[in-house]
Structures are given as C-alpha cells and as structure tokens.
Design an enzyme around this catalytic site. Structure first.
Site, mmCIF file in Angstrom:
data_model
loop_
_atom_site.group_PDB
_atom_site.id
_atom_site.type_symbol
_atom_site.label_atom_id
_atom_site.label_comp_id
_atom_site.label_asym_id
_atom_site.label_seq_id
_atom_site.Cartn_x
_atom_site.Cartn_y
_atom_site.Cartn_z
ATOM 1 N N CYS A 164 -2.663 2.119 -5.710
ATOM 2 C CA CYS A 164 -3.186 0.763 -5.779
ATOM 3 C C CYS A 164 -2.172 -0.137 -6.487
ATOM 4 C CB CYS A 164 -4.558 0.760 -6.455
ATOM 5 S SG CYS A 164 -5.387 -0.839 -6.470
ATOM 6 N N ASP A 221 -8.333 -0.707 5.090
ATOM 7 C CA ASP A 221 -8.161 -1.344 3.784
ATOM 8 C C ASP A 221 -8.242 -2.849 3.989
ATOM 9 O OD1 ASP A 221 -7.277 -2.411 1.369
ATOM 10 O OD2 ASP A 221 -5.829 -0.795 1.033
ATOM 11 N N HIS A 253 -9.225 1.489 1.337
ATOM 12 C CA HIS A 253 -8.436 1.460 0.116
ATOM 13 C C HIS A 253 -8.957 2.548 -0.833
ATOM 14 C CE1 HIS A 253 -5.714 -0.517 -2.700
ATOM 15 N NE2 HIS A 253 -6.630 -0.336 -3.630
#
Length: 284
Positions: A164, A221, A253
């Site tokens: 991330c 995502d 994600h």
C-alpha cells in the site's frame, strides 16, 4: 549515530511518539470473516525488536533472520499506513524462513502512536500526509545500514518490498538507493496529490529507478487504476529501466493483507512466489 538531518525540521524537535513497536494487529481496520491471519513461528530464526540509530534518535524496528552467522541477503519491508503491527512482523518472519534478513522500521514513530489510532482516514490526514519523503528515505537508509553492520546482512544483496503506502515508498526508494538489486511494490499508488514535503509521485520518479521493479496490483483496486500503473511502467521502460507489472484479475486493494477482508489467499501466494523469484533473478 548519523549526523543530524536538517530535513527533519519540527519532527526532530518533537521527538518520538512511539519508542517501541505495537503488539498485535492494528485497531484501524476491521478484521473480517474472510481474513485468514497467518502466524509464522520463530523456530530456526532470530527475530525481535531493535532500536536502529537514525538522524535524530533511535527508531523502533522489527527484524527477522535465520539463525547462524550469515551474512544474509537483506529485504527492507516497508509498512502500510497502519504501522509495524503483527502482520508486518509476520511478513518479516516469512521472509526469514526463506533465508532473508528482513527489516521493518517504524517510519511514523515521530508523528503518532499508531497502536492507539482507530481510524484509517485520520491516520492518512494526521500522520501519512505529514511524513516528509526525505525523512522516510533517510530512515530507510539507516535501517539498511543497521542491517549490514549490526544485523548480519550482506551489503551486496539488498532488496526492498512494501505494501500500500509502503508500495508507493518502494517505488521512491528504488529511485533513491543505487545499492539495491531488486524491488517489489505491492499495490503501491503511483499517482496522487503532492506537497512541499511529499513533492513527487511514484510516476514522477519512474524514469530514475535504480533497481528492477516488480509491481503487484489488483484489477479490482478502486483506488489505483491499472492504466496509471502501466503508464508509470512505460515511463520507466522508456528510460531503459526494468519494470514488470502483474495485475491480478478480480483482486482488490490489500489482497496480501491476511488480517483483512480484502485478503485473497491464492493471489497472495502467487504474488509471494513471484516476489521471491524476482529477488532471486536479480541476485538477492
């Protein structure tokens, strides 16, 4: 200890809000029913918390490596926005089981006690947006220096991976440190807002990569359109850099984060295998 870093500014005067790592999992995201938390033991490993010297003090850091004298290939593990919690620690242990010295510094220790924060949006606003990129890169340099001088790491075999926000910082660090041999970014944003302390995106630095980079992304995502990732990769390739992007169909994600509902076991395992193969291909 490294010389004071003038780029730290007010952060250096503030001191550290976290002087040790959190225990357990972050409080800032729900641990849903689809999560499948992985717990890796320390049998055959040396693992735990250390205090790594940085420009303005000592940074709490987790490490894991195989038992023995080494030297071991080194992987910097860059956290998500939630801190070096149990998921990041376990990721380090998994890497250690694969033969690596894995090192994860708590990059936001000056800004907040992430162990007490319960809201992701607040973390982004009050912590992530206030972390200067120059300081993050300097702290990662310090963690790498500890790994190769105190941690039994091999200075000729260095890699970085992150998740991330850590995936975004993986792009930046791969453009920063010429000693790296390989980088793997897990769903790291490549675009977004900039500021005086965070002046460049991953796309902005793509042509400056100093190590081959593998990007692992999800087609589902909603915050990172695959087209933007491919554009960053094309910019890097046009500059003669080695970049491979894998976009997993239907992956959201956070698909590697086994403590969250976003976890996708088969995709996470596929990505993990690709990461280890990438490291090996490029000499780490």
């Amino acid at each position: 200890m490294p010389a004071p870093n003038p780029l730290l500014g007010d952060l250096a005067r503030r001191g550290f809000m976290m002087t040790s790592l959190m225990t357990g999992l972050t409080l800032a995201v729900p641990h849903g029913a689809s999560a499948q938390v992985i717990s890796t033991d320390t049998q055959g490993l040396s693992a735990g918390e250390v205090q790594v010297p940085v420009a303005d003090g000592r940074m709490p850091t987790y490490y894991a490596r195989p038992e023995g004298a080494g030297p071991f290939p080194v992987v910097l593990v860059i956290e998500e926005i939630f801190g070096v919690h149990e998921y990041i620690k376990d990721t380090c242990r998994r890497l250690a089981k694969a033969g690596y010295l894995a090192v994860a510094p708590e990059l936001y220790a000056r800004l907040a006690d992430l162990s007490k924060m319960t809201d992701a949006a607040t973390i982004v606003r009050d912590v992530i947006s206030k972390a200067p990129d120059a300081t993050v890169l300097s702290d990662l340099d310090s963690a790498l220096a500890w790994a190769t001088t105190e941690g039994r790491g091999d200075a000729s075999r260095l890699a970085v991976t992150g998740f991330c926000r850590g995936g975004r910082n993986t792009w930046l660090y791969a453009a920063h440190n010429a000693k790296l041999k390989a980088a793997v970014a897990w769903y790291g944003p490549v675009a977004g807002a900039t500021s005086a302390i965070q002046p460049r995106t991953a796309t902005d630095v793509a042509a400056e990569l100093k190590a081959p980079l593998l990007g692992l992304y999800g087609a589902a995502d909603t915050g990172i359109p695959p087209a933007t990732v491919q554009a960053a990769a094309e910019k890097a390739r046009a500059a003669g850099k080695t970049v491979e992007i894998v976009v997993f169909p239907d992956a959201p994600h956070g698909f590697h984060a086994d403590y969250r509902p976003s976890y996708r076991k088969e995709i996470a395992e596929d990505g993990w295998g690709r990461m280890l193969a990438w490291f090996k291909k490029y000499g780490v």
